[in-house]
Each structure stands twice: as C-alpha cells, then as structure tokens.
Write an enzyme that holds these catalytic residues in place. Structure first.
Site, short mmCIF file in Angstrom:
data_model
loop_
_atom_site.label_atom_id
_atom_site.label_comp_id
_atom_site.label_asym_id
_atom_site.label_seq_id
_atom_site.Cartn_x
_atom_site.Cartn_y
_atom_site.Cartn_z
N GLY A 78 4.01 -70.42 -40.76
CA GLY A 78 3.39 -71.28 -39.77
C GLY A 78 2.04 -70.74 -39.35
O GLY A 78 1.66 -69.61 -39.68
N GLY A 79 1.30 -71.55 -38.60
CA GLY A 79 0.04 -71.11 -38.03
C GLY A 79 -1.16 -71.18 -38.94
O GLY A 79 -2.23 -70.68 -38.60
N MET A 102 13.64 -71.57 -45.52
CA MET A 102 12.98 -70.74 -46.54
C MET A 102 13.91 -69.60 -46.94
O MET A 102 14.57 -69.01 -46.08
CB MET A 102 11.67 -70.16 -46.01
CG MET A 102 10.71 -71.18 -45.43
SD MET A 102 9.18 -70.41 -44.85
CE MET A 102 8.49 -71.72 -43.84
N MET A 158 2.48 -81.47 -47.91
CA MET A 158 2.16 -80.17 -47.32
C MET A 158 0.63 -80.05 -47.21
O MET A 158 -0.08 -80.15 -48.20
CB MET A 158 2.71 -79.04 -48.18
CG MET A 158 4.23 -78.95 -48.21
SD MET A 158 4.93 -78.69 -46.55
CE MET A 158 4.19 -77.11 -46.10
N SER A 180 8.14 -78.64 -35.09
CA SER A 180 8.72 -77.69 -36.04
C SER A 180 9.21 -76.44 -35.32
O SER A 180 8.41 -75.71 -34.73
CB SER A 180 7.69 -77.30 -37.10
OG SER A 180 8.18 -76.22 -37.88
N ASP A 216 12.30 -75.94 -41.06
CA ASP A 216 11.82 -75.37 -42.31
C ASP A 216 12.78 -74.30 -42.80
O ASP A 216 12.91 -73.23 -42.18
CB ASP A 216 10.43 -74.77 -42.11
CG ASP A 216 9.36 -75.83 -41.92
OD1 ASP A 216 9.27 -76.72 -42.79
OD2 ASP A 216 8.63 -75.77 -40.92
N GLY A 238 3.89 -77.43 -35.13
CA GLY A 238 4.57 -76.21 -34.70
C GLY A 238 3.82 -75.50 -33.60
O GLY A 238 4.13 -75.61 -32.42
N GLY A 259 5.24 -71.60 -46.54
CA GLY A 259 5.74 -70.24 -46.39
C GLY A 259 5.60 -69.68 -45.00
O GLY A 259 6.45 -68.94 -44.54
N HIS A 261 13.62 -79.49 -44.21
CA HIS A 261 12.70 -79.29 -45.33
C HIS A 261 13.13 -78.05 -46.10
O HIS A 261 13.01 -76.92 -45.61
CB HIS A 261 11.28 -79.13 -44.77
CG HIS A 261 10.24 -78.82 -45.79
ND1 HIS A 261 9.00 -78.32 -45.47
CD2 HIS A 261 10.23 -78.95 -47.15
CE1 HIS A 261 8.29 -78.13 -46.56
NE2 HIS A 261 9.02 -78.50 -47.59
N HIS A 275 11.96 -80.87 -36.66
CA HIS A 275 11.68 -80.45 -38.05
C HIS A 275 12.15 -79.02 -38.25
O HIS A 275 11.84 -78.12 -37.45
CB HIS A 275 10.18 -80.55 -38.33
CG HIS A 275 9.83 -80.28 -39.76
ND1 HIS A 275 9.94 -81.22 -40.76
CD2 HIS A 275 9.36 -79.15 -40.36
CE1 HIS A 275 9.56 -80.69 -41.91
NE2 HIS A 275 9.21 -79.43 -41.70
N MET A 323 12.68 -75.38 -48.59
CA MET A 323 11.76 -74.59 -49.41
C MET A 323 12.56 -73.43 -50.00
O MET A 323 12.38 -72.27 -49.64
CB MET A 323 10.59 -74.10 -48.56
CG MET A 323 9.63 -75.19 -48.17
SD MET A 323 8.31 -74.64 -47.05
CE MET A 323 9.16 -74.82 -45.48
N ASP A 365 2.77 -81.99 -42.93
CA ASP A 365 3.23 -80.73 -42.34
C ASP A 365 2.21 -79.63 -42.63
O ASP A 365 1.97 -79.30 -43.79
CB ASP A 365 4.59 -80.35 -42.93
CG ASP A 365 5.15 -79.06 -42.35
OD1 ASP A 365 4.52 -78.48 -41.45
OD2 ASP A 365 6.23 -78.64 -42.80
N GLY A 366 1.62 -79.08 -41.55
CA GLY A 366 0.75 -77.93 -41.71
C GLY A 366 -0.58 -78.07 -41.01
O GLY A 366 -1.40 -78.91 -41.40
#
Length: 222
Positions: free
Chosen positions: A146-147, A39, A139, A10, A37, A199, A144, A68, A35, A70, A177-178
């Site tokens: 990362g980390g 947002m 998810m 990611s 993301d 990520g 919203g 993805h 990937h 969002m 993812d996550g």
C-alpha cells in the site's frame, strides 16, 4: 446505463489492532464495500492475511467483502474464502492458467467473479472474458504494498475499458486499486471507474469517516 459509484476502503491500510472500530468508521462515512488484499509472499513480495480475517470481518460488517487474491494457485483457496463470507473474488490474469474455469467456479460457489490486471497487462488479454465477468480490477500501482503513487497511464486503460463496456453494453464494474486520493479520484471517475479502492487516503487520515464522505462526494456527480 448509469452505475453507482462505489467506495471500497482497503483494510490493507487499516489499524488491525482496532479493526472493528475502523470498519465502523468507514461505515459511518458511507463506505459501500470493504476491500481485502490477500497476499501470500509468492505472487507478490508481501504477506497479509487469509480466510480467518475474512470470517472475522463477516461478523463485524454487513457490507460486501471484495476479496482480491494476489496469491499463487488462487483456485485452490476460492471455496474457503467464499465460505468465510467473500462476496466478490478477483483473480489475476497473470497467475491463473484457466481463467474461464476459475470464473465459473467462483460463480458456482455463489460469489461475483472479477479479473485483476497489473499495470503493464493489456486489456486485450482478457477481452474474450468480458461478457461473463462481474468486475475488472485495474491495478494502478504495482501490486504488493500500500501507499504507492497512482500510475498515470492507468487513466487511458480505464477509458479504453469503459469504451468497450459501453460499445457492447456489458454489465461488469470497473474497479481501480492503487494511489487513489482526493486529488485524483474525480479524474479517475470521469474516465469510467465504478469502484474506487482507497487505503491510505481513508485509514491514514485524521478522521476516517470524514475522509470516506469526502471521497464519496467527489465522485457523486460523475
């Protein structure tokens, strides 16, 4: 049916000042997808990037781009993302009013269609669409940022979805993812995951290529 285990780094965790080299590093490590993301600060409380970054990535790499969305009203932006090079588009069950029509639009425009579900969203809410989609994105953190740490009850959701997939011989991929890292990726794989979005575990390591290789090796026997 045995499906390939796919590592999808990611870029949310990548160094954007050196993005081309970061992509090269994950390619050298055997990454399968990239990937992305997207947002908009409305569906989730963060803003990342848009179609122009996807277009730039398409020039950098030949790997499939896994996008993805969002964002609010993703159906208004799908065509643009696909024009810029997206191979997979995932939309959120929680946002899209007419999921079936939007999935059909993604496929009509030549991309693979996925549905994403948040940690508290039940699989039952999308069961009627499972025969027609290419990807389910589970998810395993609240979307919203990362980390975040992996939400452990996601394992049960992966297992439940994999059981349905096996029972009815569906062909969709299960993506997670996550919070994926070397400590939990094997357990996630055993539960039935096909596509692993990572990520921080890759881009925040001292050796991006080596970390990608390590994650691939950890799931290669499951």
């Amino acid at each position: 049916m045995i499906q390939q285990k796919i590592i999808a780094p990611s870029i949310l965790s990548a160094d954007f000042s050196n993005l081309q080299q970061q992509i090269r590093s994950v390619e050298l490590g055997g990454a399968d997808w990239i990937h992305c993301d997207i947002m908009d600060g409305q569906f989730v409380p963060n803003i990342t990037f848009g179609p122009l970054v996807i277009k730039a990535l398409r020039r950098i790499t030949k790997l499939p781009l896994d996008v993805h969305l969002m964002i609010k009203t993703p159906e208004n932006f799908i065509e643009r993302f696909i024009e810029c090079g997206a191979n997979y588009i995932s939309i959120h069950q929680e946002e899209v009013v007419n999921l079936n029509a939007t999935i059909n639009l993604i496929k009509k425009l030549g991309a693979n269609a996925g549905i994403a579900i948040n940690p508290e969203t039940k699989i039952e809410t999308i069961e009627n669409l499972l025969p027609s989609i290419d990807l389910i994105l589970i998810m395993s953190v609240n979307p919203g940022f990362g980390g975040q740490s992996f939400i452990q009850h996601s394992i049960q959701k992966i297992k439940e979805l994999n059981e349905i997939k096996t029972k009815f011989n569906f062909n969709f991929l299960i993506e997670v993812d996550g919070g994926i890292c070397k400590k939990n990726i094997s357990e996630i794989s055993v539960a039935g995951c096909n596509v692993f979005v990572a990520g921080n575990a890759i881009f925040n390591s001292d050796n991006i290529s080596a970390s990608t290789i390590e994650l691939k090796n950890l799931v290669s026997n499951y």
